[in-house]
Design a protein around this motif. Structure first.
Motif, short mmCIF file in Angstrom:
data_model
loop_
_atom_site.label_atom_id
_atom_site.label_comp_id
_atom_site.label_asym_id
_atom_site.label_seq_id
_atom_site.Cartn_x
_atom_site.Cartn_y
_atom_site.Cartn_z
N ASP A 235 0.85 -1.20 0.00
CA ASP A 235 0.00 0.00 0.00
C ASP A 235 0.88 1.24 0.00
O ASP A 235 1.70 1.44 0.91
N GLN A 260 -2.52 -9.78 -13.12
CA GLN A 260 -3.27 -8.79 -12.35
C GLN A 260 -2.40 -7.57 -12.07
O GLN A 260 -1.31 -7.68 -11.52
N PRO A 262 -1.32 -4.03 -10.11
CA PRO A 262 -1.42 -3.66 -8.69
C PRO A 262 -2.53 -2.64 -8.47
O PRO A 262 -2.68 -1.69 -9.22
N THR A 263 -3.31 -2.87 -7.42
CA THR A 263 -4.39 -1.93 -7.08
C THR A 263 -4.12 -1.24 -5.75
O THR A 263 -4.98 -0.52 -5.25
N THR A 264 -2.94 -1.44 -5.20
CA THR A 264 -2.61 -0.91 -3.87
C THR A 264 -1.81 0.39 -3.94
O THR A 264 -1.49 0.97 -2.91
N GLU A 266 -1.74 4.28 -4.90
CA GLU A 266 -2.65 5.39 -5.15
C GLU A 266 -1.88 6.54 -5.78
O GLU A 266 -0.83 6.95 -5.28
N ASP A 287 -4.18 1.21 -17.00
CA ASP A 287 -5.59 1.37 -16.65
C ASP A 287 -5.80 1.68 -15.17
O ASP A 287 -6.82 2.25 -14.79
N THR A 288 -4.83 1.28 -14.32
CA THR A 288 -4.97 1.55 -12.88
C THR A 288 -4.63 2.99 -12.52
O THR A 288 -4.85 3.41 -11.39
N ASP A 291 -7.71 6.95 -13.65
CA ASP A 291 -8.73 7.60 -12.83
C ASP A 291 -8.12 8.59 -11.84
O ASP A 291 -8.80 9.51 -11.36
N ASP A 292 -6.82 8.42 -11.50
CA ASP A 292 -6.18 9.26 -10.49
C ASP A 292 -5.29 10.34 -11.08
O ASP A 292 -5.08 11.39 -10.47
#
Length: 526
Positions: A235, A260, A262-264, A266, A287-288, A291-292
């Motif tokens: 994270d 997959q 990483p989605t951790t 930000e 793609d992750t 949005d940010d």
């Protein structure tokens, strides 16, 4: 040197006659690897070099079981202490690299010595290597450490001292072969690293290393951040840990079975001048981020991937308006064996986007066909000669292309037989039985003004048929003779006794230039 009779011979220090500004200018042209050697020229030269931000004394310790057992590590550590005794006194900057790995003789050594491998390495790192790092911190400008998890606590204790001149920090996690990999247990950078005092620290690189959730005062001035993770990522809220970040590099290699991303991590709250994304396994890392991060506001964006899908091209190019220039070349960065690079630059705004892809395969052009979306905006193309067929396999027209430049190495040859269109219908697919490929596509370039062939090395010769082929491939036979592109030959001539009839049909006008490695740089060429 002329010695006047009656005078004692002495050696003149010529650097005393030069202004400090001129010496600094000279030093600026020296590569960092020779600065230490050059500092011995004179005291004045040394005073200039030691103030150069690139100057440092390199130290290195390679910690492997065999190096510990055969005394190599001890010699490296002793050498480091000897250098530091002088460097600390003279306030000379030091760069230190500590590498840990099992070594190629690890298992053989383990049979000879009964001690547990991890215990031996952990003990040596704590008792010898980390102590050197602690001693060096007052003059350390660059620190790179690759460590196993078992040494994390000991390293954290050493890095609690201030690092007043540290400019670059690189921490990497190394796996110990005699223990199973455990991705959930990371080396963690503590909040109180360097006692919160590293005022000159501007660059941090982390490889499979985690960060605490709390702010890290020592990282408050960091501007360049590189994060690299394999299969999993901890994270991290980047803007909270690095509030002044302007350059971000993210490298991720997903598990080959799950793919997959990483989605951790930000990315919210970032304002970047440069972003480099490396997605080796095609896990849709991009793609992750969308949005940010407002990608359109980032002046420089590099995307390295094995596969770049249509949506990736569009996402990366979003917000880059106006005419474009394109540069195709071998990738000089050895990342993920990516050998192919396409750079697109917006001419008006200077925004540029770089795509680095896997080595080009002539018979699989799908991943490159996505450039059709932007071909209608490209006004200048520069490419290495070897990528001629790659560009042709885009199978797209360049309706506003004005300038086309090829950089040719000595002795360059086409890797396919030459073909010429059997039909002069521009933009139509044609088939020539003499060609190794069928369905060649004539690129529609109605506004092409100049085609330039530039020799990289000394002057050399080329076959006129090869040059004529280039003009034909870019649709010049489909234009009226008086409107066809002009040919510029820079440092290149034709073979003696070769016939130029076909060439003259394709290029009505030709200009020859002597070899000049800077040719065209001031005339709008890439």
């Amino acid at each position: 040197m002329v010695v006047t009779p009656g005078r004692s011979a002495r050696r003149d220090d010529l650097t005393q006659r030069l202004a400090i500004e001129l010496l600094q200018y000279v030093v600026g042209y020296l590569p960092p690897s020779v600065l230490l050697l050059a500092s011995g020229v004179s005291k004045r030269f040394r005073s200039v070099i030691t103030r150069d931000t690139r100057f440092c004394i390199p130290l290195r310790v390679d910690v492997t079981l065999e190096n510990i057992c055969n005394g190599t590590c001890s010699r490296q550590v002793d050498h480091a202490y000897g250098v530091l005794s002088y460097a600390i006194t003279e306030q000379l900057p030091v760069a230190m690299t500590v590498i840990h790995g099992p070594g190629i003789q690890a298992y053989a050594e383990r049979r000879r010595y009964t001690s547990d491998v991890s215990a031996v390495v952990r003990s040596y790192m704590s008792d010898a290597v980390f102590r050197v790092i602690g001693t060096a911190l007052p003059v350390l400008v660059r620190l790179g450490i690759t460590i196993p998890d078992q040494c994390s606590v000991a390293l954290q204790a050493v890095l609690l001292q201030p690092a007043p001149v540290l400019r670059e920090l690189k921490l990497s996690r190394s796996f110990v072969e005699d223990e199973p990999e455990s991705f959930g247990h990371w080396h963690v950078v503590p909040a109180n690293i360097f006692a919160g005092l590293a005022p000159q620290l501007v660059r941090v690189s982390l490889c499979n290393v985690a960060l605490v959730a709390a702010p890290i005062p020592a990282f408050s001035s960091v501007r360049h951040v590189a994060l690299e993770y394999d299969e999993e990522a901890p994270d991290i809220h980047i803007s909270h840990v690095f509030p002044r970040i302007s350059v971000l590099e993210v490298v991720f290699e997903a598990d080959i079975d799950s793919l997959q991303p990483p989605t951790t991590i930000e990315y919210g709250g970032l304002s970047l001048a440069r972003l480099h994304i490396s997605d080796d396994t095609g896990c849709d890392l991009l793609d992750t981020m969308v949005d940010d991060i407002e990608l359109a506001s980032i002046p420089s964006l590099t995307y390295t991937s094995y596969v770049a899908w249509s949506r990736h091209w569009k996402t990366v190019m979003e917000g880059v308006d106006g005419s474009l220039s394109m540069h195709m070349r071998d990738s000089l960065v050895p990342v993920f064996d990516s050998h192919y690079e396409v750079e697109l630059r917006a001419i008006q705004t200077g925004f540029h986007r770089v795509f680095r892809l896997a080595e080009y395969n002539l018979y699989q052009d799908e991943r490159f066909s996505e450039l059709k979306v932007f071909a209608s905006r490209i006004v200048a193309i520069r490419l290495e000669y070897d990528f001629l067929y790659a560009l042709m396999d885009f199978r797209c027209d360049f309706p506003v292309l004005r300038r086309l430049r090829f950089d040719l190495p000595k002795g360059a040859q086409f890797n396919q037989s030459l073909w010429f269109p059997s039909s002069k219908d521009v933009g139509k697919e044609t088939v020539n039985p003499d060609s190794r490929l069928s369905g060649e596509y004539l690129l529609f370039c109605p506004l092409l003004v100049t085609v330039a062939l530039v020799a990289r090395g000394c002057n050399w010769s080329i076959c006129p048929r090869q040059v004529a082929f280039i003009g034909a491939a870019f649709g010049q036979l489909g234009r009226r003779a008086e409107t066809r592109a002009h040919l510029e030959m820079v440092g290149i001539g034709f073979f003696e006794h070769s016939t130029c009839d076909l060439l003259n049909d394709v290029f009505p006008t030709i200009t020859y230039h002597l070899r000049d490695e800077h040719w065209g740089e001031n005339e709008g060429w890439l």
